[in-house]
Design a protein around this motif. Structure first.
Motif, PDB file in Angstrom:
ATOM      1  N   HIS A  37       0.812  -1.206   0.000  1.00  0.00           N
ATOM      2  CA  HIS A  37       0.000   0.000   0.000  1.00  0.00           C
ATOM      3  C   HIS A  37       0.851   1.263   0.000  1.00  0.00           C
ATOM      4  N   VAL A  38       2.034   1.194   0.589  1.00  0.00           N
ATOM      5  CA  VAL A  38       2.879   2.387   0.685  1.00  0.00           C
ATOM      6  C   VAL A  38       3.238   2.933  -0.696  1.00  0.00           C
ATOM      7  N   PRO A  39       3.735   2.124  -1.639  1.00  0.00           N
ATOM      8  CA  PRO A  39       4.011   2.679  -2.979  1.00  0.00           C
ATOM      9  C   PRO A  39       2.765   3.258  -3.643  1.00  0.00           C
TER      10      PRO A  39
ATOM     11  N   ILE B 173       0.092  10.551  -3.836  1.00  0.00           N
ATOM     12  CA  ILE B 173       0.501  11.823  -3.222  1.00  0.00           C
ATOM     13  C   ILE B 173       1.417  12.598  -4.164  1.00  0.00           C
ATOM     14  N   ALA B 174       2.398  11.909  -4.744  1.00  0.00           N
ATOM     15  CA  ALA B 174       3.330  12.575  -5.652  1.00  0.00           C
ATOM     16  C   ALA B 174       2.604  13.160  -6.856  1.00  0.00           C
ATOM     17  N   THR B 175       1.640  12.420  -7.386  1.00  0.00           N
ATOM     18  CA  THR B 175       0.897  12.919  -8.548  1.00  0.00           C
ATOM     19  C   THR B 175       0.092  14.160  -8.197  1.00  0.00           C
TER      20      THR B 175
ATOM     21  N   GLY C 111       4.643   7.925 -11.154  1.00  0.00           N
ATOM     22  CA  GLY C 111       5.037   6.755 -10.375  1.00  0.00           C
ATOM     23  C   GLY C 111       6.398   6.228 -10.784  1.00  0.00           C
ATOM     24  N   ARG C 112       6.670   6.198 -12.081  1.00  0.00           N
ATOM     25  CA  ARG C 112       7.979   5.736 -12.539  1.00  0.00           C
ATOM     26  C   ARG C 112       9.092   6.685 -12.095  1.00  0.00           C
ATOM     27  N   ALA C 113       8.840   7.987 -12.212  1.00  0.00           N
ATOM     28  CA  ALA C 113       9.845   8.952 -11.769  1.00  0.00           C
ATOM     29  C   ALA C 113      10.096   8.823 -10.270  1.00  0.00           C
TER      30      ALA C 113
END
Length: 672
Positions: A95-97, A103-105, A145-147
């Motif tokens: 769940h963390v990733p 959040i990053a997005t 997500g990849r970045a």
């Protein structure tokens, strides 16, 4: 550290970032990685609880929460994809990733309007990560997500340096970081928005803080509460909680965490408090970052993979526990799945070692890493000579900070190496430690000239392989290239067959300023990998032959099926004949397109042999293609290493137009 060493560290981190951030659009954002695709799909529905909500309870109720990975929330929608409404979902990933990616997005969406005008529009950072290209949420989440994954893996390189400096000094730390920066397995996995790189980062960070806590609190004369050991233990526990929240396998980090707690507690008046602090921090962080692992008990009870019998059935009411047990049943081979049958006949431990040396790390770094592990174990055990009694050995080991990383690496290797399922990515969480031990081993050579030469060879060997690997991202993904060929040469409405577990082609793609749609081409799936053993019978054959007789084209876009079925003639007594008949042209299908992309070294391809292990002869067209594309064949490769970003892809056309009876006559059937 000297100024030169600081400069070297900066150069290493920049190089690591460049290798990992190059080719973020490796599949044209077509979501060719199925795990990443599913995580991103779920991420489109994740919304964090609103602090000012009028119905706070509903946001935490498993059936209605948009924050719950185990259910599709009611009313959820996202452009360009189908979102199932109010249904359970099997989310078997950390769940963390997932939460970090969302959040990053959201943060990127806030800052992008200010940054995009300041940057060149053709940069990947601008077009993809900041979404200057205006992609839909499903694609933008994958880009961010990849970045994010790439940056976390750069963080792993940094923590390997910090750990190496603490254990062996800055020279070894820098060497280990440099070796990890050019490790191909890490570079490849950093391009996928999946769980393993996050687990690896948090595992390395956790071990670093454990070692720091041990070194701060090892002296019996010091008070661990006032020398920073308590804070470091709490940080270590927090990292363990995040690691378990990324992937359950990280629960093995409790072994070194308890060891470090005991070492710190030896000098405390109450020896139990360090363990309570560390484990408590891990539990709290896990609960805060994986709330529905504790809250969602709505899954129907079931016995999963024979796990613990009735106890397993009761635990499976927890959606989190059910997914963990399902994954346990899969990796143990208790659940028979088509995509895991590739590991039939592989040797525990040795298969992992072979794939690491052959592909994941390359021969040079692979041998350095495995040799380093042996050296580290020998180095620790050699210091115990002359120690008599378990208490004396225990107290001596408490003074050696290398014990903590070994308590992670060895149990993890012993457990994971025994699995029936042996995806190469399972080895990533211990690769940083293998290279750390390998770097220390190289710098312990007695001959100074030999030390320097060995380090240079290791760095050069790793760097050459890394540059060769990254070169593949300069070519278009074979599935996209094949799709362009189909859109240009095959009339819409043509039936195109695919193979079970493979994606089907073509993908939707823009050509000549127009969007060419996948839905223009009907698809049907051949099921050679399904229904093994007694069910691999004439009825199954006839159903597949009916499709072959009807279709105009057939795609074989990976070795997921032909790399497995021909190797298992006892389980697939009829289906195992199919691929060689196809490749030889005896089923009336002619190879009309073949493509691949591979690591390239000095203009030569470094390709995997996907035909040798199953005992197949490649189609004549593939052999001719390889003659035109100069290269080296490096033997078999783990399917999970090549299938996502470097698959050999073939398109066949039905030129023979054989009937079902004529097709059946090509097979050697029981009783004929």
């Amino acid at each position: 550290m000297t100024r030169l060493q600081r400069g070297a560290l900066v150069l290493i981190l920049i190089s690591a970032a460049a290798l990992r951030l190059t080719g973020l659009d490796w599949d044209g954002f077509q979501h060719h990685h199925p795990d990443e695709r599913y995580i991103t799909w779920v991420a489109t529905t994740i919304e964090f609880p609103a602090l000012r909500s009028t119905d706070w309870a509903a946001q935490w109720r498993p059936e209605t929460s948009p924050f719950n990975p185990f259910r599709w929330p009611p009313g959820a929608a996202s452009e360009g994809i189908v979102v199932l409404q109010d249904q359970p979902r099997d989310f078997a990933y950390g769940h963390v990733p997932l939460y970090l990616g969302v959040i990053a997005t959201r943060l990127v969406e806030r800052v992008a309007p200010w940054l995009i005008p300041l940057l060149p529009s053709d940069w990947s950072l601008t077009a993809d990560v900041l979404n200057g290209a205006g992609r839909i949420e499903f694609h933008h989440l994958a880009a961010v997500g990849r970045a994010l994954t790439a940056l976390f893996d750069v963080g792993t390189v940094l923590f390997v340096f910090l750990l190496g400096r603490r254990l062996y000094g800055p020279t070894v730390g820098l060497t280990a970081a440099a070796l990890l920066a050019v490790t191909v397995l890490h570079i490849q996995l950093a391009h996928f928005f999946t769980s393993d790189p996050y687990l690896t980062f948090f595992a390395v960070a956790a071990i670093y803080f454990m070692v720091a806590a041990q070194q701060a609190g090892a002296s019996r004369a010091a008070n661990p509460r006032h020398n920073g050991a308590a804070l470091r233990l709490a940080l270590a526990g927090g990292m363990v909680g995040l690691a378990v929240g990324s992937k359950f396998t990280a629960v093995l980090l409790l072994l070194p965490l308890l060891w470090a707690s005991w070492v710190v507690g030896r000098s405390a008046s109450r020896r139990w408090w360090p363990a309570l602090l560390a484990v408590g921090a891990a539990a709290v962080v896990f609960a805060l970052t994986n709330p529905f692992a504790l809250l969602d008990w709505t899954c129907p009870p079931q016995a999963v993979g024979g796990f613990l019998g009735g106890v397993g059935e009761t635990l499976s009411r927890s959606c989190y526990a059910q997914n963990v047990m399902t994954q346990n049943g899969m990796v143990r081979g208790r659940i028979d799945l088509g995509f895991t049958r590739q590991y039939a006949g592989t040797i525990p431990y040795l298969y992992f070692f072979e794939m690491l040396v052959r592909w994941g790390m390359g021969p040079v770094l692979g041998l350095v890493g495995l040799g380093g592990l042996v050296w580290a174990v020998g180095d620790v055990t050699s210091t115990m000579r002359g120690r008599h009694g378990l208490m004396a050995i225990r107290d001596h080991l408490a003074e050696n900070p290398v014990v903590a990383p070994l308590l992670w690496v060895i149990p993890y290797l012993l457990l994971t190496g025994s699995f029936y399922v042996k995806f190469l990515r399972y080895m990533q969480p211990i690769v940083p430690f293998l290279l750390l031990f390998g770097a220390a081993m190289l710098w312990r050579w007695r001959n100074e000239a030999g030390r320097r030469a060995a380090v240079l060879v290791a760095l050069a060997g790793g760097a050459i392989y890394a540059l060769a690997f990254v070169a593949l991202y300069g070519a278009e993904h074979p599935w996209n290239a094949a799709s362009r060929w189909i859109h240009a040469n095959v009339p819409p409405g043509t039936l195109i067959l695919s193979e079970q577990l493979d994606d089907y082609l073509p993908v939707t793609i823009e050509m000549d300023g127009a969007l060419r749609l996948r839905t223009d081409y009907p698809n049907a799936e051949l099921t050679w990998l399904s229904l093994p053993d007694a069910a691999d019978d004439a009825a199954k054959l006839d159903e597949n032959l009916r499709l072959l007789a009807e279709a105009d084209y057939l795609t074989v876009i990976s070795n997921r099926v032909y790399g497995v079925v021909p190797r298992l003639p006892q389980r697939f007594p009829i289906s195992n004949q199919y691929h060689q008949l196809l490749f030889d042209g005896r089923l009336g299908y002619e190879l009309v397109w073949v493509g691949e992309r591979t690591p390239r070294l000095l203009g030569r391809s470094l390709r995997a042999d996907t035909f040798g292990w199953p005992g197949l002869r490649p189609p004549d067209g593939v052999a001719a293609y390889w003659q035109e594309q100069a290269g080296l064949t490096l033997g078999r490769a783990d399917e999970s290493f090549i299938v996502y970003d470097q698959p050999l892809t073939m398109i066949f056309r039905n030129t023979g137009r054989l009937s079902v009876a004529q097709l059946r006559a090509a097979f050697d059937l029981p009783g004929d």
